[in-house]
Write a protein that holds these residues in place. Structure first.
Motif, mmCIF file in Angstrom:
data_model
loop_
_atom_site.group_PDB
_atom_site.id
_atom_site.type_symbol
_atom_site.label_atom_id
_atom_site.label_comp_id
_atom_site.label_asym_id
_atom_site.label_seq_id
_atom_site.Cartn_x
_atom_site.Cartn_y
_atom_site.Cartn_z
ATOM 1 N N TYR A 95 11.344 2.459 -2.413
ATOM 2 C CA TYR A 95 11.605 3.267 -3.607
ATOM 3 C C TYR A 95 13.092 3.324 -3.945
ATOM 4 O O TYR A 95 13.461 3.627 -5.092
ATOM 5 C CB TYR A 95 11.032 4.675 -3.431
ATOM 6 N N GLU B 175 10.112 8.801 -5.155
ATOM 7 C CA GLU B 175 9.196 8.616 -4.029
ATOM 8 C C GLU B 175 8.193 9.765 -4.005
ATOM 9 O O GLU B 175 8.570 10.938 -4.189
ATOM 10 C CB GLU B 175 9.972 8.585 -2.712
ATOM 11 N N PRO B 176 6.908 9.475 -3.812
ATOM 12 C CA PRO B 176 5.906 10.546 -3.776
ATOM 13 C C PRO B 176 6.202 11.558 -2.672
ATOM 14 O O PRO B 176 6.819 11.247 -1.655
ATOM 15 C CB PRO B 176 4.602 9.793 -3.494
ATOM 16 N N ARG C 1 8.752 3.182 3.131
ATOM 17 C CA ARG C 1 8.509 3.735 1.794
ATOM 18 C C ARG C 1 9.799 4.171 1.110
ATOM 19 O O ARG C 1 10.046 3.781 -0.047
ATOM 20 C CB ARG C 1 7.497 4.882 1.844
ATOM 21 N N ASP D 109 0.762 4.387 -9.869
ATOM 22 C CA ASP D 109 1.104 4.915 -11.184
ATOM 23 C C ASP D 109 2.543 4.552 -11.542
ATOM 24 O O ASP D 109 3.485 4.886 -10.817
ATOM 25 C CB ASP D 109 0.922 6.433 -11.213
ATOM 26 N N HIS E 225 2.865 4.014 -4.710
ATOM 27 C CA HIS E 225 1.852 4.645 -5.551
ATOM 28 C C HIS E 225 1.675 3.796 -6.814
ATOM 29 O O HIS E 225 2.660 3.391 -7.444
ATOM 30 C CB HIS E 225 2.269 6.068 -5.917
ATOM 31 N N THR F 231 0.830 -1.211 0.000
ATOM 32 C CA THR F 231 0.000 0.000 0.000
ATOM 33 C C THR F 231 0.862 1.257 0.000
ATOM 34 O O THR F 231 0.366 2.354 -0.309
ATOM 35 C CB THR F 231 -0.941 0.036 1.220
#
Length: 556
Positions: free
Chosen positions: A370, A378-379, A366, A45, A43, A40
């Motif tokens: 990434y 990374e977002p 996260r 996309d 992302h 989760t």
């Protein structure tokens, strides 16, 4: 790694470009669901997601395969296909030495509250915790895992003994599953409603891991005895069984009688986390679910410690030695009442040894994930784990009891009731019988004091049904026919037809009312000398535990 990986299909059919391919690796349903918690954080996309099952587990079955194929957004590959392809990242929540065949950077995380269990079939020895052994983490003397995630620094000490060469790849990352539960606490009221913990009911979650040493292995009748012995209007009982139990047995059939008495059976793939967040008390064993319940500061009682299959150096073992014990052969209701009065933080020191960096796993994991996805940034923004969805108990038989043993007393216009789901195999006297018209068989029908029709039927209006029932069963004290969720028509053995409705209270303008509860309260009030003629004038207050419902009457 394979020397000739299969080429990926041309991307010309994609609307959005694929910049990374991520493989989720499962060995069991448990590890599959835990990988999903981790993913989760990515992302969607630009990420193409795949799932595969690393073969060899005794608990990998067709249900796991069906579950994976039902997941949206994933392509399922068989193992041999997966090892022929190259991925940017693979994530697993259970490790096996055969995973060295993957052509991917591999991140391994625990699939429970740390690493506690001794599984010689996996570790190859009798002293290493599963997941921390040299047998699992190395191939031909080389550590093939890129990151070994730990939930607590304590595990570094045991890794130093079991596989010191893996210390270089070990990272303390916390526990994303537990952190999702922390993030879900704002949904607690919704979870409780979904599980029937309303109108003052307290939710008891019964948790069992797998094996002969578990709660369900030692005391399979405990869930049914709990729903039988606890007042149904004061408690709701839900049971969470480890997915490995489901893999080898049929809990829906094994617990069918208990489910008909009101037990909520949580399916193995989803719902146990929300049930745990919603709980008031957890009854369990040495499984991770019980540890999580204590870490959430719920009152916790153990029925089995599993000492024989736990690493004696692990916090899981210490938890089993320190947690309060439930005696399955003693008065269950009295033990629960006593437990609910205790300090819920009593096990915090031990659970802290399993779960470090509480609430921080997303911030740690996260950027780590990434770092392996070279073509993706990374977002921005703070990473967050989403709350769990509302729990949905297994269907069929979960609609609740159709018959009760009822005890009660009346004082003035207040009636205090306790209803216990009827068990045909338990002959202990508990008062009078009240049942719905849908209750199967005739054994109780001709001895019951109360009979209720819980649904409306246009082809047979309430007044007609009541008249027919009175003619068939002249010994009934009260018959009730539902007119709606909060309106019911009653026929007493003596006296006129009465229409009853609940009175609105603050914050709940139209509270519903169980017609069987209403009939039981009126029968109890009549048995204690109440005059039917006074009901339209004074009404009744029905008390179940600390919950009260005010009911008004008028002549029907």
């Amino acid at each position: 790694m394979p020397s000739h990986p299969h080429a990926w299909p041309a991307d010309r059919w994609n609307t959005r470009p694929v910049r990374a391919r991520v493989l989720a690796v499962a060995r069991t349903l448990t590890s599959a669901t835990r990988v999903l918690d981790v993913l989760t954080l990515l992302h969607p996309d630009g990420v193409e997601r795949y799932f595969t099952v690393n073969p060899g587990s005794a608990f990998a079955d067709r249900a796991l395969d069906a579950y994976l194929h039902g997941l949206p957004g994933f392509t399922v590959l068989d193992w041999e296909d997966a090892v022929r392809r190259r991925f940017d990242l693979a994530v697993a929540c259970a490790v096996h030495s055969s995973m060295h065949r993957l052509d991917a950077r591999l991140v391994v995380l625990p699939h429970g509250a740390g690493y506690n269990r001794l599984v010689t079939e996996s570790t190859g020895d009798t002293v290493s915790s599963a997941g921390l052994s040299r047998n699992e983490l190395t191939h031909r003397g080389r550590v093939f895992v890129d990151v070994l995630g730990l939930s607590h620094p304590e595990q570094l000490d045991r890794l130093q003994t079991s596989c010191p060469e893996a210390l270089d790849v070990a990272r303390v990352v916390g526990d994303p599953c537990f952190d999702r539960m922390l993030a879900s606490r704002r949904s607690r009221d919704a979870y409780r409603t979904a599980l029937g913990a309303v109108d003052g009911r307290r939710l008891v979650v019964v948790s069992s891991t797998w094996s002969e040493h578990s709660l369900f292995g030692r005391h399979p009748d405990l869930p049914q005895r709990l729903v039988r012995q606890l007042p149904a209007d004061e408690y709701t009982v839900a049971v969470v069984l480890h997915p490995n139990v489901w893999s080898r047995h049929d809990p829906e059939a094994l617990l069918d009688d208990a489910r008909r008495m009101g037990l909520r059976l949580i399916p193995p793939h989803q719902g146990w986390q929300a049930a745990l967040v919603a709980a008031d008390c957890v009854i369990g064993d040495h499984g991770s679910v019980t540890v999580y319940g204590a870490a959430l500061e719920h009152r916790t009682l153990l029925v089995a410690t599993g000492a024989a299959e736990l690493d004696p150096r692990s916090p899981g073992y210490a938890f089993g030695q320190a947690a309060p014990v439930l005696d399955p052969g003693a008065d269950l209701a009295a033990q629960l009442e006593s437990a609910l009065a205790q300090d819920p933080t009593g096990l915090r020191e031990i659970t802290d040894r399993s779960l470090a960096r509480r609430g921080e796993s997303a911030r740690v994991l996260r950027p780590l994930l990434y770092s392996f996805l070279d073509d993706l940034d990374e977002p921005r923004g703070e990473p967050a784990l989403p709350p769990y969805p509302r729990p949905v108990p297994c269907p069929d038989g979960a609609e609740g009891p159709t018959a009760y043993d009822v005890r009660g007393s009346a004082e003035g216009t207040e009636v205090s009731l306790r209803r216990y789901p009827f068990d045909p195999h338990d002959h202990a006297p508990r008062g009078f019988h009240a049942l719905t018209d849908e209750h199967p068989g005739d054994a109780l029908r001709y001895t019951a004091e109360v009979l209720a029709r819980t649904e409306t039927h246009a082809e047979r209006p309430a007044a007609r049904w009541l008249a027919d029932t009175a003619a068939e069963l002249p010994g009934l004290a009260v018959a009730v026919a539902a007119l709606g969720s909060a309106r019911h028509l009653l026929r007493l053995r003596t006296g006129p037809l009465l229409e009853a409705r609940t009175e609105p209270d603050w914050g709940r303008p139209d509270p519903g009312l169980d017609p069987l509860l209403l009939g039981s309260a009126v029968a109890c009030w009549l048995a204690d000398g109440g005059d039917p003629a006074g009901l339209p004038e004074h009404g009744l207050t029905i008390r179940t535990g600390e919950h009260r419902t005010r009911v008004s009457f008028r002549t029907g």
